[in-house]
Design a protein around this motif. Structure first.
Motif, PDB file in Angstrom:
ATOM      1  N   ILE A 290       0.982  -1.354  -0.186  1.00 44.43           N
ATOM      2  CA  ILE A 290       0.115   0.021  -0.201  1.00 44.43           C
ATOM      3  C   ILE A 290       0.827   1.031  -0.057  1.00 44.43           C
ATOM      4  O   ILE A 290       0.429   2.112  -0.641  1.00 44.43           O
ATOM      5  CB  ILE A 290      -0.932  -0.120   1.415  1.00 44.43           C
ATOM      6  CG1 ILE A 290      -1.820  -1.271   1.082  1.00 44.43           C
ATOM      7  CG2 ILE A 290      -1.365   1.245   1.288  1.00 44.43           C
ATOM      8  CD1 ILE A 290      -3.000  -1.381   2.358  1.00 44.43           C
ATOM      9  N   TYR A 291       1.923   1.388   0.818  1.00 47.20           N
ATOM     10  CA  TYR A 291       2.771   2.431   0.969  1.00 47.20           C
ATOM     11  C   TYR A 291       3.484   2.549  -0.434  1.00 47.20           C
ATOM     12  O   TYR A 291       3.606   3.928  -0.709  1.00 47.20           O
ATOM     13  CB  TYR A 291       4.017   2.090   1.997  1.00 47.20           C
ATOM     14  CG  TYR A 291       4.784   3.229   2.018  1.00 47.20           C
ATOM     15  CD1 TYR A 291       4.601   4.426   2.870  1.00 47.20           C
ATOM     16  CD2 TYR A 291       6.214   3.015   1.506  1.00 47.20           C
ATOM     17  CE1 TYR A 291       5.666   5.379   2.927  1.00 47.20           C
ATOM     18  CE2 TYR A 291       7.033   4.145   1.418  1.00 47.20           C
ATOM     19  CZ  TYR A 291       6.935   5.227   2.446  1.00 47.20           C
ATOM     20  OH  TYR A 291       7.779   6.263   2.534  1.00 47.20           O
TER      21      TYR A 291
ATOM     22  N   HIS B  57       2.108   1.989  -3.489  1.00 42.21           N
ATOM     23  CA  HIS B  57       0.952   2.374  -4.616  1.00 42.21           C
ATOM     24  C   HIS B  57       0.913   3.523  -4.803  1.00 42.21           C
ATOM     25  O   HIS B  57       0.897   4.537  -3.693  1.00 42.21           O
ATOM     26  CB  HIS B  57      -0.206   1.696  -3.917  1.00 42.21           C
ATOM     27  CG  HIS B  57      -1.084   1.653  -4.960  1.00 42.21           C
ATOM     28  ND1 HIS B  57      -2.052   2.481  -5.428  1.00 42.21           N
ATOM     29  CD2 HIS B  57      -1.728   0.410  -5.674  1.00 42.21           C
ATOM     30  CE1 HIS B  57      -2.870   2.144  -6.477  1.00 42.21           C
ATOM     31  NE2 HIS B  57      -2.667   0.784  -6.604  1.00 42.21           N
TER      32      HIS B  57
ATOM     33  N   LYS C   5      -1.467   5.426  -5.857  1.00 39.15           N
ATOM     34  CA  LYS C   5      -2.841   6.146  -5.349  1.00 39.15           C
ATOM     35  C   LYS C   5      -3.200   6.236  -3.896  1.00 39.15           C
ATOM     36  O   LYS C   5      -3.955   7.011  -3.639  1.00 39.15           O
ATOM     37  CB  LYS C   5      -4.085   5.357  -6.185  1.00 39.15           C
ATOM     38  CG  LYS C   5      -3.904   5.548  -7.669  1.00 39.15           C
ATOM     39  CD  LYS C   5      -5.230   4.707  -8.408  1.00 39.15           C
ATOM     40  CE  LYS C   5      -5.055   4.770  -9.795  1.00 39.15           C
ATOM     41  NZ  LYS C   5      -5.969   3.773 -10.474  1.00 39.15           N
ATOM     42  N   THR C   6      -1.940   5.804  -3.285  1.00 42.85           N
ATOM     43  CA  THR C   6      -2.242   5.610  -1.670  1.00 42.85           C
ATOM     44  C   THR C   6      -2.140   7.374  -1.299  1.00 42.85           C
ATOM     45  O   THR C   6      -1.118   7.931  -1.640  1.00 42.85           O
ATOM     46  CB  THR C   6      -1.172   5.066  -0.912  1.00 42.85           C
ATOM     47  OG1 THR C   6      -1.463   3.616  -1.420  1.00 42.85           O
ATOM     48  CG2 THR C   6      -1.426   5.017   0.446  1.00 42.85           C
TER      49      THR C   6
ATOM     50  N   ALA D 147      -1.731   8.765   4.239  1.00 49.46           N
ATOM     51  CA  ALA D 147      -1.853   7.269   4.821  1.00 49.46           C
ATOM     52  C   ALA D 147      -0.452   6.953   4.561  1.00 49.46           C
ATOM     53  O   ALA D 147      -0.036   6.100   5.492  1.00 49.46           O
ATOM     54  CB  ALA D 147      -2.725   6.555   3.768  1.00 49.46           C
ATOM     55  N   LYS D 148       0.470   7.249   3.777  1.00 53.91           N
ATOM     56  CA  LYS D 148       1.662   6.777   3.611  1.00 53.91           C
ATOM     57  C   LYS D 148       2.885   7.263   4.814  1.00 53.91           C
ATOM     58  O   LYS D 148       3.511   6.510   4.950  1.00 53.91           O
ATOM     59  CB  LYS D 148       2.390   7.378   1.966  1.00 53.91           C
ATOM     60  CG  LYS D 148       1.949   6.845   0.831  1.00 53.91           C
ATOM     61  CD  LYS D 148       2.504   7.300  -0.097  1.00 53.91           C
ATOM     62  CE  LYS D 148       2.254   6.594  -1.463  1.00 53.91           C
ATOM     63  NZ  LYS D 148       3.077   6.802  -2.669  1.00 53.91           N
TER      64      LYS D 148
ATOM     65  N   SER E 293      -3.886   2.348  10.038  1.00 52.66           N
ATOM     66  CA  SER E 293      -3.197   2.453   8.611  1.00 52.66           C
ATOM     67  C   SER E 293      -4.310   2.201   7.709  1.00 52.66           C
ATOM     68  O   SER E 293      -4.533   2.406   6.480  1.00 52.66           O
ATOM     69  CB  SER E 293      -1.977   1.777   8.429  1.00 52.66           C
ATOM     70  OG  SER E 293      -1.110   2.271   9.369  1.00 52.66           O
TER      71      SER E 293
ATOM     72  N   VAL F  60      -6.612   4.081   4.266  1.00 54.39           N
ATOM     73  CA  VAL F  60      -6.641   3.888   2.714  1.00 54.39           C
ATOM     74  C   VAL F  60      -7.864   3.279   2.087  1.00 54.39           C
ATOM     75  O   VAL F  60      -8.540   2.355   2.932  1.00 54.39           O
ATOM     76  CB  VAL F  60      -5.448   2.598   2.682  1.00 54.39           C
ATOM     77  CG1 VAL F  60      -5.476   2.443   1.104  1.00 54.39           C
ATOM     78  CG2 VAL F  60      -4.225   2.945   3.145  1.00 54.39           C
TER      79      VAL F  60
ATOM     80  N   ILE G 185      -7.869   0.307  -3.015  1.00 54.64           N
ATOM     81  CA  ILE G 185      -6.424   0.289  -3.002  1.00 54.64           C
ATOM     82  C   ILE G 185      -5.810  -0.866  -2.129  1.00 54.64           C
ATOM     83  O   ILE G 185      -5.213  -1.662  -2.604  1.00 54.64           O
ATOM     84  CB  ILE G 185      -5.942   1.443  -2.571  1.00 54.64           C
ATOM     85  CG1 ILE G 185      -6.131   2.900  -3.465  1.00 54.64           C
ATOM     86  CG2 ILE G 185      -4.217   1.561  -2.327  1.00 54.64           C
ATOM     87  CD1 ILE G 185      -5.819   3.899  -3.062  1.00 54.64           C
TER      88      ILE G 185
ATOM     89  N   CYS H 202      -3.906  -4.178  -3.859  1.00 51.25           N
ATOM     90  CA  CYS H 202      -2.477  -4.572  -3.213  1.00 51.25           C
ATOM     91  C   CYS H 202      -2.497  -5.702  -2.949  1.00 51.25           C
ATOM     92  O   CYS H 202      -1.497  -6.339  -2.756  1.00 51.25           O
ATOM     93  CB  CYS H 202      -2.209  -3.291  -2.096  1.00 51.25           C
ATOM     94  SG  CYS H 202      -2.006  -1.694  -2.647  1.00 51.25           S
TER      95      CYS H 202
END
Length: 121
Positions: free
Chosen positions: A21-22, A24, A26-27, A31-32, A72, A76, A80, A84
């Motif tokens: 996810i990190y 990705h 579009k995150t 959130a990152k 976390s 998101v 996504i 992921c």
């Protein structure tokens, strides 16, 4: 002992998902940022509460890490997360990057100490 091993494997799988996810595109940035802190904490050998303190030393690992993963995933969008889960990612960078985790946690501690001292004096 078997339940603890299963719990640890589940946490590792969740951290691997967070890594996907990190990375990705579009995150959302917020959130990152939070995911980066959670991953850095998981990889860091430095804990908020040292492990030599009876009971409390291990409670941060059993409480903070799952709570960080939960928050976390709530930050998101679900599409996504699902995308992921289907990705195949090389985790060698994730698993071998304890130095980065240590540096991030040390920087967080330095910033916190600075802010506390700044407000006291």
């Amino acid at each position: 002992m078997k339940k603890i091993k299963e719990w640890a494997e589940k946490i590792i799988k969740q951290l691997e998902l967070l890594y996907k996810i990190y990375t990705h595109s579009k995150t959302p940035w917020y959130a990152k940022l939070f995911i980066g802190i959670v991953i850095a904490y998981a990889l860091s050998p430095i804990d908020l509460i040292p492990d030599f303190i009876p009971v409390l030393g291990y409670m941060d690992d059993f409480l903070l890490l799952p709570l960080g993963i939960y928050i976390s995933l709530k930050l998101v969008p679900k599409d996504i997360i699902e995308e992921c889960r289907e990705l195949d990612v090389d985790y060698s960078r994730f698993r071998n990057n304890k130095v980065l985790g240590t540096v991030v946690i040390i920087l967080i501690w330095i910033i916190l100490i600075y802010l506390i001292l700044k407000n006291l004096f």
